[in-house]
Write an enzyme that holds these catalytic residues in place. Structure first.
Site, short mmCIF file in Angstrom:
data_model
loop_
_atom_site.label_atom_id
_atom_site.label_comp_id
_atom_site.label_asym_id
_atom_site.label_seq_id
_atom_site.Cartn_x
_atom_site.Cartn_y
_atom_site.Cartn_z
N GLY A 27 -0.93 -9.49 -3.25
CA GLY A 27 -0.79 -8.18 -2.04
C GLY A 27 -2.20 -8.10 -1.76
N LYS B 53 -12.77 -5.25 10.92
CA LYS B 53 -13.54 -4.39 10.10
C LYS B 53 -15.01 -4.05 10.68
CE LYS B 53 -10.76 -5.22 6.09
NZ LYS B 53 -10.39 -6.00 5.18
N VAL C 45 0.95 -1.15 -0.11
CA VAL C 45 -0.04 0.07 0.05
C VAL C 45 0.94 1.28 0.21
CG1 VAL C 45 -2.08 1.25 1.19
CG2 VAL C 45 -1.72 -1.24 1.17
#
Ligand code: NAP
Ligand code: HSE
Length: 381
Positions: A169, A187, A11
């Site tokens: 990834g 989350k 990221v």
């Protein structure tokens, strides 16, 4: 606004590249581990960022709770805006970071920590201001969705599809959090805190996909079901629930069309009804785009995602009931409230009567402690 980046992995590289082209934003120093400084823009001490008066904001994309928390607190206390893609950090220390940011009058945003490129938390934060959020959740982990999809459509094995998700990834540095459902749980914790102002930390339940086999997937498929890992949160009978578990959906359900690393996040507002957002839930560019969305939001005056004074609290996962598909040793099938049982050798496949989520998770835990191999999934007709 000059933005320092903490971490230069999947990221971090994406954020740095996007900052070079973003309107109103420019890349600042990038923190890497000592021994990995191979360019002038890279630094190896957080002090070089915190004490740099030209740095206006910090984007943390390293992962983990420490030293990410200490670095975040130091950056906020130094008056720098702070954005992160790190759900482990926000689930563990979100209330503390929010308090420091408010006290210093700077931003604390974490859109990229839930849904990858999908603007889920962002929309939830807007919706709670004008509507009552009744429930939320959906497919919130790209790695497990990629794996379940490849196992079903391409008939690949668990170990092979996990390796592919890591190579692409999507997976965490340690993929245990993905396959155990912990990543999706973090989350739904964040979504619940955004919607209700309470970060659930007690009574949470997560069942992942670690025990699913190619034979299980073939079995569901032959009976017209697709398996997805689904996070659920909401309010019912005055209590709050939050849990993650595999769910079998009838072919044709909306979730069955969510392929590869995509997420499908949804919430239900008392007035708005059901709102669904779909897009890539993991990967360099989708996630970097969410980090950039937060940074651009700061330029427009956005400062927080949590409501004021967010607190920690407990959930009650006996509030929700489902029928479950359970694959277990035949000798243990009698422990379940069976609606139907199929037997094959020493293995039984049981469809249960509706039972509380907490009861199913607790029974599976007890059986595994006794050495049994068990897979279960809620059944949604
Ligand atoms: P990654 O590829 O492992 O990158 C993390 C980078 O940070 C690595 O280069 C790592 O170096 C570096 N790092 C870790 N600790 C550090 C420290 N103390 N000082 C300096 N550098 C440090 O991970 P990622 O996939 O980019 O994920 C980063 C964060 O974004 C995680 O919180 C993850 O949960 C979250 N996220 C990821 C995705 C995704 O699709 N990948 C999506 C949404 C959110 P080493 O390699 O030397 O350890
Ligand atoms: N490992 C996470 C996933 C990254 O697969 O969903 C996005 O949060």
């Amino acid at each position: 606004m000059k933005v320092a980046v903490l971490g230069f992995g999947t990221v971090g590289f994406g954020v740095y590249e996007m900052l070079k082209k973003a309107k109103g934003l420019e890349p600042g120093p990038v923190l890497v581990r000592s021994g990995k400084k191979d360019a002038d823009f890279k630094v190896t001490s957080i002090d070089e960022i915190v004490n740099d008066p030209t740095v206006d904001a910090v984007a943390e994309v390293m992962g983990g709770v420490e030293p990410a928390y200490s670095y975040a607190a130091a950056a906020l206390r130094a008056g720098k805006h702070f954005v992160t893609s790190n759900k482990a950090l926000v689930a563990a220390k979100g209330p503390e970071l929010d308090a420091i940011a408010r006290e210093r009058g700077v931003a604390f945003l974490f859109s990229a920590a839930c849904g990858g490129g999908v603007p889920f938390l962002h929309n939830l934060a807007l919706a709670r201001e004008s509507d009552e959020i009744r429930s939320m959740g959906g497919i919130l982990n790209g790695t497990t969705n990629y794996m379940l999809d490849a196992m079903q459509r391409l008939h690949l094995d668990y170990a092979d599809v996990l390796r592919d998700a890591q190579r692409l990834g999507y997976a965490e540095a340690d993929p245990t959090a993905d396959v155990s459902g912990l990543d999706a749980l973090r989350k739904i914790m964040l979504a619940s805190a955004v919607a209700y102002g309470t970060l659930p930390t007690e009574g949470l339940l997560n069942e992942g996909i670690e025990s699913v086999t190619a034979a299980d997937v073939a079995h569901f498929q032959s009976r017209g079901y697709t398996c997805r890992l689904i996070a659920s949160g909401g309010k019912q009978d005055g209590g709050v629930y939050a849990y993650v578990e595999p769910v079998l959906l009838r072919d044709g359900a909306a979730e069955c069309s969510v392929l590869q690393n995509f997420n499908m996040a949804r919430y239900e507002g008392a007035c708005a009804g059901s709102i669904v957002l779909m897009g890539q839930g993991a990967g360099r560019w989708p996630t970097a785009s969410a980090v950039l969305r937060d940074l651009s939001g700061i330029l427009r005056g956005e400062r927080e995602m949590f409501p004021e004074n967010v607190q920690r609290g407990a959930v009650d996962n006996s509030l929700c009931r489902h029928s479950y598909y359970v694959r277990l040793p035949k000798a243990l099938a009698e422990k379940l409230p069976a609606a139907s049982v199929e037997e094959e050798g020493d293995v039984a496949r049981v469809l249960t009567e509706p039972m509380a989520v907490s009861e199913m998770h607790s029974l599976a835990k007890q059986m595994r402690e006794g050495g049994a191999e068990v897979f279960f999934a809620a059944v949604r007709e």
